[in-house]
Design an enzyme around this catalytic site. Structure first.
Site, PDB file in Angstrom:
ATOM      1  N   LEU A   1     -10.926  -6.604 -12.801  1.00 50.13           N
ATOM      2  CA  LEU A   1     -12.332  -6.433 -12.456  1.00 50.13           C
ATOM      3  C   LEU A   1     -13.231  -6.734 -13.648  1.00 50.13           C
ATOM      4  CD1 LEU A   1     -11.816  -3.140 -10.451  1.00 50.13           C
ATOM      5  CD2 LEU A   1     -12.497  -5.342  -9.470  1.00 50.13           C
TER       6      LEU A   1
ATOM      7  N   GLY B   1       0.767  -1.234   0.000  1.00 47.34           N
ATOM      8  CA  GLY B   1       0.000   0.000   0.000  1.00 47.34           C
ATOM      9  C   GLY B   1       0.796   1.281   0.000  1.00 47.34           C
ATOM     10  N   SER B   2       1.904   1.348  -0.739  1.00 51.53           N
ATOM     11  CA  SER B   2       2.689   2.581  -0.740  1.00 51.53           C
ATOM     12  C   SER B   2       1.951   3.713  -1.446  1.00 51.53           C
ATOM     13  CB  SER B   2       4.070   2.361  -1.378  1.00 51.53           C
ATOM     14  OG  SER B   2       3.964   2.068  -2.753  1.00 51.53           O
TER      15      SER B   2
ATOM     16  N   ALA C   1       7.989   8.398  -8.773  1.00 46.21           N
ATOM     17  CA  ALA C   1       7.120   9.187  -9.649  1.00 46.21           C
ATOM     18  C   ALA C   1       5.651   8.893  -9.367  1.00 46.21           C
ATOM     19  CB  ALA C   1       7.459   8.884 -11.111  1.00 46.21           C
ATOM     20  N   GLU C   2       5.332   7.624  -9.085  1.00 48.64           N
ATOM     21  CA  GLU C   2       3.949   7.265  -8.756  1.00 48.64           C
ATOM     22  C   GLU C   2       3.459   8.050  -7.545  1.00 48.64           C
ATOM     23  OE1 GLU C   2       3.716   3.076  -8.118  1.00 48.64           O
ATOM     24  OE2 GLU C   2       4.512   2.561 -10.088  1.00 48.64           O
TER      25      GLU C   2
ATOM     26  N   HIS D   1      -0.682   2.806 -13.279  1.00 50.22           N
ATOM     27  CA  HIS D   1       0.046   1.735 -13.966  1.00 50.22           C
ATOM     28  C   HIS D   1       1.496   2.173 -14.144  1.00 50.22           C
ATOM     29  CE1 HIS D   1       0.584  -1.727 -16.576  1.00 50.22           C
ATOM     30  NE2 HIS D   1       1.255  -0.941 -17.397  1.00 50.22           N
TER      31      HIS D   1
END
Length: 208
Positions: free
Chosen positions: A94, A13-14, A174-175, A110
Site C-alpha cells: 500500500l 482467506g483463512s 499459530a496465525e 506476517h
C-alpha cells in the site's frame, strides 16, 4: 462503541475466516462489515458472502495505477463507514498516503517473528537461517514494510526435516490463534497494558 471492520484479502482467506468467527462473539470489540479482495477469483470472497458479509473484488489489474486502485478501495471503505482495517493475506504494498490515512487503524499479520525475515519467502529464509523457532507477528501498518509497532506474536518450533510447506502449515495454525486475539486487544485499547503470555500446545502466544 463497536468498531466496523474491513478485511483486505488476495486469496483463500483463512485468516479472514478466523476473524469473522471471532467477531461473532459478544465480547469481541468489532464487527466485520466488508471484505475487499485484490483478486476477483479469491476464494475468501465466497467464504465471506456465505457468512452474510459484503464481499467485493477490486482487481488491481483493472486500474491504471496504484492511485486509482486505492481510490476505489477507499470508496468502498467510506461507503461502509469502516473504522478499522485488517490485512489478511493482502498481497499488495500500500502507498504511504493510504497507510497514513489509516495510521493506527490498520493491522497486518506476517508469517515470521519480526523483525526477522520481513518481505517474501519467509519460511525459506527461516530454514536457511537455521533458527529453532519461527512464528508470526501482528503489527500496526506503517509506510515502512513489515516494520510497524508489534501488537502480538506467536512462536512455534522449527522441527528437523521441516520444509517450507510443513513449517508454513505449523505457522498458519499459530496465525489463526494470534490474529483474533491481537485484533481484539488492539480494538479494545489494551495495547500497552499488562502483557499476556499463553501456551497452547506447541504455540507460545504473546500479546503486547
Amino acid at each position: 462503541m463497536t468498531a466496523r471492520i474491513a478485511i483486505l484479502i488476495s486469496g483463500r482467506g483463512s485468516n479472514m475466516a478466523t476473524l469473522i468467527d471471532a467477531a461473532l462473539s459478544d465480547d469481541f470489540p468489532g464487527t466485520v462489515e466488508l471484505v475487499l479482495s485484490s483478486h476477483e477469483d479469491a476464494g475468501g470472497l465466497t467464504l465471506a458472502r456465505e457468512a452474510g458479509i459484503e464481499a467485493v473484488a477490486v482487481p488491481r489489474k483493472t486500474y491504471k495505477g496504484k492511485v486509482a486502485f486505492e481510490a476505489a478501495m477507499t470508496e468502498y471503505l467510506t461507503r461502509a463507514k469502516i473504522d478499522f482495517i485488517c490485512l489478511a493475506g493482502f498481497m499488495r504494498v500500500l502507498s504511504p498516503d493510504f497507510v497514513t490515512q489509516w495510521q493506527g487503524r490498520m493491522l497486518n499479520i506476517h508469517p515470521s517473528l519480526l523483525p526477522l525475515f520481513p518481505g517474501l519467502h519467509v519460511h525459506e529464509q527461516a530454514l536457511d537461517a537455521g533458527v529453532a523457532l519461527s512464528g508470526c507477528t501482528v503489527h500496526l501498518v506503517t509506510p515502512d514494510l513489515d516494520a510497524g509497532p508489534i501488537v502480538g506474536q506467536a512462536a512455534v518450533p522449527v522441527l528437523p526435516g521441516d520444509t517450507p510447506e510443513t513449517l508454513a502449515a505449523r505457522v498458519q495454525k499459530a496465525e489463526h490463534l494470534l490474529y483474533p486475539a491481537a485484533a481484539a486487544r488492539c480494538l479494545s485499547g489494551e495495547i500497552g497494558s499488562a502483557p499476556i503470555t499463553e501456551q497452547s500446545g506447541d504455540i507460545l502466544l504473546s500479546l503486547c
